[in-house]
Design a protein around this motif. Structure first.
Motif, PDB file in Angstrom:
ATOM      1  N   HIS A  26      70.190  78.996  36.051  1.00 24.31           N
ATOM      2  CA  HIS A  26      69.969  80.273  36.727  1.00 24.31           C
ATOM      3  C   HIS A  26      70.209  80.078  38.217  1.00 24.31           C
ATOM      4  O   HIS A  26      70.206  78.954  38.741  1.00 24.31           O
ATOM      5  CB  HIS A  26      68.556  80.802  36.478  1.00 24.31           C
ATOM      6  CG  HIS A  26      67.480  79.900  37.027  1.00 24.31           C
ATOM      7  ND1 HIS A  26      66.968  80.015  38.293  1.00 24.31           N
ATOM      8  CD2 HIS A  26      66.830  78.842  36.456  1.00 24.31           C
ATOM      9  CE1 HIS A  26      66.046  79.094  38.491  1.00 24.31           C
ATOM     10  NE2 HIS A  26      65.937  78.363  37.394  1.00 24.31           N
ATOM     11  N   GLY A  27      70.399  81.187  38.886  1.00 22.05           N
ATOM     12  CA  GLY A  27      70.656  81.138  40.326  1.00 22.05           C
ATOM     13  C   GLY A  27      71.941  81.869  40.674  1.00 22.05           C
ATOM     14  O   GLY A  27      72.542  82.536  39.828  1.00 22.05           O
ATOM     15  N   THR A  28      72.355  81.732  41.923  1.00 20.54           N
ATOM     16  CA  THR A  28      73.530  82.455  42.409  1.00 20.54           C
ATOM     17  C   THR A  28      74.332  81.576  43.357  1.00 20.54           C
ATOM     18  O   THR A  28      73.759  80.836  44.153  1.00 20.54           O
ATOM     19  CB  THR A  28      73.106  83.750  43.140  1.00 20.54           C
ATOM     20  OG1 THR A  28      72.394  84.594  42.228  1.00 20.54           O
ATOM     21  CG2 THR A  28      74.324  84.510  43.661  1.00 20.54           C
ATOM     22  N   VAL A  29      75.649  81.691  43.248  1.00 21.03           N
ATOM     23  CA  VAL A  29      76.575  81.036  44.166  1.00 21.03           C
ATOM     24  C   VAL A  29      77.433  82.114  44.820  1.00 21.03           C
ATOM     25  O   VAL A  29      78.054  82.923  44.122  1.00 21.03           O
ATOM     26  CB  VAL A  29      77.504  80.035  43.433  1.00 21.03           C
ATOM     27  CG1 VAL A  29      78.494  79.416  44.425  1.00 21.03           C
ATOM     28  CG2 VAL A  29      76.699  78.964  42.723  1.00 21.03           C
ATOM     29  N   VAL A  30      77.416  82.144  46.157  1.00 17.99           N
ATOM     30  CA  VAL A  30      78.311  83.033  46.900  1.00 17.99           C
ATOM     31  C   VAL A  30      79.342  82.137  47.591  1.00 17.99           C
ATOM     32  O   VAL A  30      78.966  81.255  48.376  1.00 17.99           O
ATOM     33  CB  VAL A  30      77.553  83.871  47.938  1.00 17.99           C
ATOM     34  CG1 VAL A  30      78.523  84.762  48.712  1.00 17.99           C
ATOM     35  CG2 VAL A  30      76.479  84.720  47.261  1.00 17.99           C
ATOM     36  N   LEU A  31      80.609  82.354  47.281  1.00 19.18           N
ATOM     37  CA  LEU A  31      81.665  81.461  47.759  1.00 19.18           C
ATOM     38  C   LEU A  31      82.663  82.243  48.619  1.00 19.18           C
ATOM     39  O   LEU A  31      83.191  83.273  48.188  1.00 19.18           O
ATOM     40  CB  LEU A  31      82.386  80.833  46.566  1.00 19.18           C
ATOM     41  CG  LEU A  31      83.592  79.934  46.862  1.00 19.18           C
ATOM     42  CD1 LEU A  31      83.194  78.728  47.706  1.00 19.18           C
ATOM     43  CD2 LEU A  31      84.250  79.492  45.547  1.00 19.18           C
ATOM     44  N   TRP A  32      82.888  81.740  49.832  1.00 16.95           N
ATOM     45  CA  TRP A  32      83.915  82.308  50.714  1.00 16.95           C
ATOM     46  C   TRP A  32      85.127  81.387  50.730  1.00 16.95           C
ATOM     47  O   TRP A  32      85.015  80.195  51.047  1.00 16.95           O
ATOM     48  CB  TRP A  32      83.394  82.402  52.155  1.00 16.95           C
ATOM     49  CG  TRP A  32      82.312  83.408  52.380  1.00 16.95           C
ATOM     50  CD1 TRP A  32      81.945  84.434  51.588  1.00 16.95           C
ATOM     51  CD2 TRP A  32      81.435  83.457  53.519  1.00 16.95           C
ATOM     52  NE1 TRP A  32      80.907  85.140  52.139  1.00 16.95           N
ATOM     53  CE2 TRP A  32      80.571  84.571  53.328  1.00 16.95           C
ATOM     54  CE3 TRP A  32      81.301  82.697  54.671  1.00 16.95           C
ATOM     55  CZ2 TRP A  32      79.584  84.918  54.251  1.00 16.95           C
ATOM     56  CZ3 TRP A  32      80.327  83.037  55.587  1.00 16.95           C
ATOM     57  CH2 TRP A  32      79.478  84.135  55.385  1.00 16.95           C
ATOM     58  N   ALA A  83      79.043  84.022  41.623  1.00 15.50           N
ATOM     59  CA  ALA A  83      78.699  83.602  40.268  1.00 15.50           C
ATOM     60  C   ALA A  83      77.184  83.607  40.155  1.00 15.50           C
ATOM     61  O   ALA A  83      76.477  83.122  41.050  1.00 15.50           O
ATOM     62  CB  ALA A  83      79.249  82.208  39.989  1.00 15.50           C
ATOM     63  N   THR A  84      76.656  84.136  39.056  1.00 14.07           N
ATOM     64  CA  THR A  84      75.201  84.259  38.929  1.00 14.07           C
ATOM     65  C   THR A  84      74.785  84.164  37.470  1.00 14.07           C
ATOM     66  O   THR A  84      75.571  84.495  36.563  1.00 14.07           O
ATOM     67  CB  THR A  84      74.720  85.590  39.544  1.00 14.07           C
ATOM     68  OG1 THR A  84      73.298  85.627  39.572  1.00 14.07           O
ATOM     69  CG2 THR A  84      75.251  86.785  38.774  1.00 14.07           C
ATOM     70  N   ALA A  85      73.569  83.686  37.253  1.00 14.88           N
ATOM     71  CA  ALA A  85      73.034  83.566  35.891  1.00 14.88           C
ATOM     72  C   ALA A  85      71.530  83.738  35.927  1.00 14.88           C
ATOM     73  O   ALA A  85      70.863  83.337  36.879  1.00 14.88           O
ATOM     74  CB  ALA A  85      73.391  82.205  35.302  1.00 14.88           C
ATOM     75  N   THR A  86      70.992  84.338  34.866  1.00 15.83           N
ATOM     76  CA  THR A  86      69.536  84.485  34.736  1.00 15.83           C
ATOM     77  C   THR A  86      68.964  83.501  33.719  1.00 15.83           C
ATOM     78  O   THR A  86      67.835  83.045  33.868  1.00 15.83           O
ATOM     79  CB  THR A  86      69.169  85.913  34.306  1.00 15.83           C
ATOM     80  OG1 THR A  86      69.849  86.227  33.080  1.00 15.83           O
ATOM     81  CG2 THR A  86      69.578  86.918  35.377  1.00 15.83           C
ATOM     82  N   SER A  87      69.741  83.166  32.699  1.00 20.09           N
ATOM     83  CA  SER A  87      69.238  82.249  31.664  1.00 20.09           C
ATOM     84  C   SER A  87      70.398  81.536  30.972  1.00 20.09           C
ATOM     85  O   SER A  87      70.538  81.611  29.752  1.00 20.09           O
ATOM     86  CB  SER A  87      68.395  83.001  30.635  1.00 20.09           C
ATOM     87  OG  SER A  87      69.158  84.075  30.084  1.00 20.09           O
ATOM     88  N   GLY A  88      71.237  80.910  31.753  1.00 20.92           N
ATOM     89  CA  GLY A  88      72.298  80.079  31.168  1.00 20.92           C
ATOM     90  C   GLY A  88      73.657  80.721  31.102  1.00 20.92           C
ATOM     91  O   GLY A  88      74.670  80.016  31.108  1.00 20.92           O
ATOM     92  N   GLU A  89      73.734  82.047  31.030  1.00 18.89           N
ATOM     93  CA  GLU A  89      75.042  82.710  30.935  1.00 18.89           C
ATOM     94  C   GLU A  89      75.493  83.155  32.324  1.00 18.89           C
ATOM     95  O   GLU A  89      74.859  83.995  32.955  1.00 18.89           O
ATOM     96  CB  GLU A  89      74.968  83.927  30.009  1.00 18.89           C
ATOM     97  CG  GLU A  89      76.322  84.610  29.832  1.00 18.89           C
ATOM     98  CD  GLU A  89      76.256  85.833  28.937  1.00 18.89           C
ATOM     99  OE1 GLU A  89      77.304  86.480  28.738  1.00 18.89           O
ATOM    100  OE2 GLU A  89      75.151  86.145  28.440  1.00 18.89           O
ATOM    101  N   TRP A  90      76.589  82.579  32.786  1.00 16.60           N
ATOM    102  CA  TRP A  90      77.071  82.851  34.136  1.00 16.60           C
ATOM    103  C   TRP A  90      78.059  84.014  34.135  1.00 16.60           C
ATOM    104  O   TRP A  90      78.936  84.102  33.272  1.00 16.60           O
ATOM    105  CB  TRP A  90      77.731  81.604  34.727  1.00 16.60           C
ATOM    106  CG  TRP A  90      76.720  80.566  35.124  1.00 16.60           C
ATOM    107  CD1 TRP A  90      76.147  79.639  34.312  1.00 16.60           C
ATOM    108  CD2 TRP A  90      76.154  80.394  36.419  1.00 16.60           C
ATOM    109  NE1 TRP A  90      75.241  78.887  35.010  1.00 16.60           N
ATOM    110  CE2 TRP A  90      75.230  79.322  36.313  1.00 16.60           C
ATOM    111  CE3 TRP A  90      76.328  81.019  37.648  1.00 16.60           C
ATOM    112  CZ2 TRP A  90      74.484  78.876  37.405  1.00 16.60           C
ATOM    113  CZ3 TRP A  90      75.588  80.564  38.729  1.00 16.60           C
ATOM    114  CH2 TRP A  90      74.674  79.516  38.609  1.00 16.60           C
TER     115      TRP A  90
END
Length: 491
Positions: A157-163, A111-118
């Motif tokens: 903003h940011g990124t989540v990598v989920l296993w 899941a990732t977003a640059t300005s609020g939209e994931w």
């Protein structure tokens, strides 16, 4: 030109990527690479135990990605080694996220977003194998979506990598109250924490400092070179030319244990221990690629006496091909033209490291006014190592008094000898390629006067202890070292 399109079969490709040999700490480090490339200031690695539903996530506050960038990031080898990259990009082959993830889990969700939209995409290996197609799923299943909402919170903003569906934990015998497997799970978290502290040490300190946490605990940088310790011996820095670039090499000889506190000594040993941490440390864009290795140089092996030798090597990112950096960013092969220089630097550092151990006081006598007296003297002369009790030691002198020693003196001497067996000295003095082991009483030849005197005393002690003379002689013949002396006590 005629040709066939020979596209790889998806399930087979996934199996290949899953079998690249990643350890869990190394796989997590590959995900942290992406967070650093995305200019994240805070990176959290979460290990959560839930039995068969346990999960691991890497969460950052980096720049994030647009939907199209996310699809590119999730595509296997979408960006090859020749693709131009920014100065902060730690990737190379474009498969790190996928290969690292597939090696640890059956489901990868980002899941990732640059300005609020994931934006959310999911690789489910069961789906790939079922349909035989690279079906990159939009969104995530309900349980995963709930997890993502909880993990990312209100971040814009940011990124989540989920296993999820972690390898090794998806078996019926693993339940949430399985304490043994739970302990193993969190032991992996501790190993990941140590590994990240070693690999990203340069990013955890200095002006470009990032914060990395594992399950809420800040990762502490591990400096293999103890570069701030006053007793470290740095060798001169060398800039070795390689094409249009240069390779920076700096060797360090660490202090001996006597110059470190117990805590410093244990920390300096590193995640793998002193023996496995000696050698070269290869960095690429400040990211550690290889930790503690002699780069396959002929005749240059790991030995205890070289534990204090560690060498930093900084390679330019544009010379990856020349150095043979692999997909996992865990091994390198030095360019042929640099190997003689690296060997020269390695041998110099090894000699200095061995000298520090050899002359540190436990091994060679030093004079500072009165002699420093040790219970044992270890020497190397004429390619032979000898180990002798120091007859100048006060307790030894007391035991050898003509008037006889007191039982208390004898007990104290025996205890001292037990506690100070010169194991370290013998390790350092011993040369692995020679037969230089100490030989009692001069070897396997005829018994000399010294051997006869010692044997006579043992014989008398055996007889006084109740054995018959014949039984005492028989026992003596089988007792080391007399069993190795030719013709000894055959009469």
């Amino acid at each position: 030109m005629t040709y066939d399109i020979a596209a790889p079969e998806p399930a087979g490709m996934v199996a290949s990527l899953s079998s690249l040999g990643y350890s869990l700490p190394a796989a997590v480090a590959d995900l942290v690479d992406n967070s650093i490339s995305a200019k994240a200031s805070n990176i959290d690695v979460e290990f959560t135990w839930a039995g068969r539903d346990s999960w691991i996530a890497v969460v950052d506050d980096g720049e994030g990605m647009t939907a199209s960038q996310l699809v590119t990031a999730m595509t296997v080898a979408a960006r090859g080694p020749a693709t131009p990259r920014s100065a902060t990009d730690l990737g190379r082959f474009g498969v790190g996220l996928k290969s690292a993830s597939f090696s640890q889990a059956r489901q990868l969700t980002v899941a990732t977003a640059t300005s609020g939209e994931w934006h959310v995409r999911t690789w489910d290996l069961d789906i790939i194998e079922k349909f035989g197609e690279w079906r990159l799923l939009h969104g995530a299943d309900e349980a995963t979506a709930e997890l993502l909402d909880r993990i990312r919170g209100t971040a814009a903003h940011g990124t989540v990598v989920l296993w999820r569906r972690l390898n090794g934990y998806r078996v019926d015998s693993v339940t949430e109250d399985d304490e043994r497997t739970q302990k193993q799970f969190y032991a992996e978290a501790a190993r990941a924490e140590s590994h990240l502290g070693m690999v990203f040490a340069r990013f955890l300190t200095g002006s470009r400092r990032r914060t990395i946490r594992v399950s809420g605990t800040p990762v502490e940088a591990w400096d293999p070179f103890l570069s701030r310790h006053p007793s470290v011996q740095p060798l001169p820095v060398e800039e070795l030319p390689l094409g249009a670039s240069s390779v920076r090499v700096e060797a360090f000889v660490l202090p001996s244990a006597q110059r470190l506190s117990q805590a410093e000594y244990e920390k300096a040993a590193g995640p793998r221990g002193w023996l496995d941490q000696q050698g070269f440390y290869v960095y690429r864009r400040d990211r550690l690629i290889l930790a503690g290795d002699w780069l396959g140089q002929r005749g240059v092996r790991r030995e205890e006496k070289y534990n204090l030798a560690r060498i930093s090597v900084d390679i330019p990112a544009d010379t990856d091909a020349e150095w043979g950096v692999d997909v996992r960013k865990s091994s390198v092969v030095p360019p042929v033209g640099l190997r003689p220089h690296l060997r020269r630097i390695a041998l110099q550092a090894r000699r200095r490291a061995a000298d520090v151990l050899r002359y540190r006081g436990q091994i060679a006598a030093r004079t500072h006014g009165d002699p420093l007296l040790y219970a044992w003297n270890v020497r190397r002369t004429d390619d032979q190592v000898t180990c002798r009790i120091n007859r100048g030691h006060p307790l030894v002198k007391a035991a050898l008094r003509p008037s006889g020693a007191s039982p208390d003196d004898i007990r104290a001497l025996v205890r001292l000898l037990e506690e100070t067996v010169p194991v370290t000295a013998l390790r350092v003095m011993h040369e692995t390629d020679t037969s230089d082991d100490p030989e009692p009483f001069g070897g396997r030849g005829p018994a000399d006067a010294g051997a006869m005197e010692v044997a006579q005393r043992i014989y008398e002690a055996l007889v006084s202890d109740g054995r018959s003379p014949a039984a005492a002689r028989e026992r003596l013949r089988s007792m080391p070292p007399f069993d190795q002396i030719h013709g000894f006590w055959s009469g």
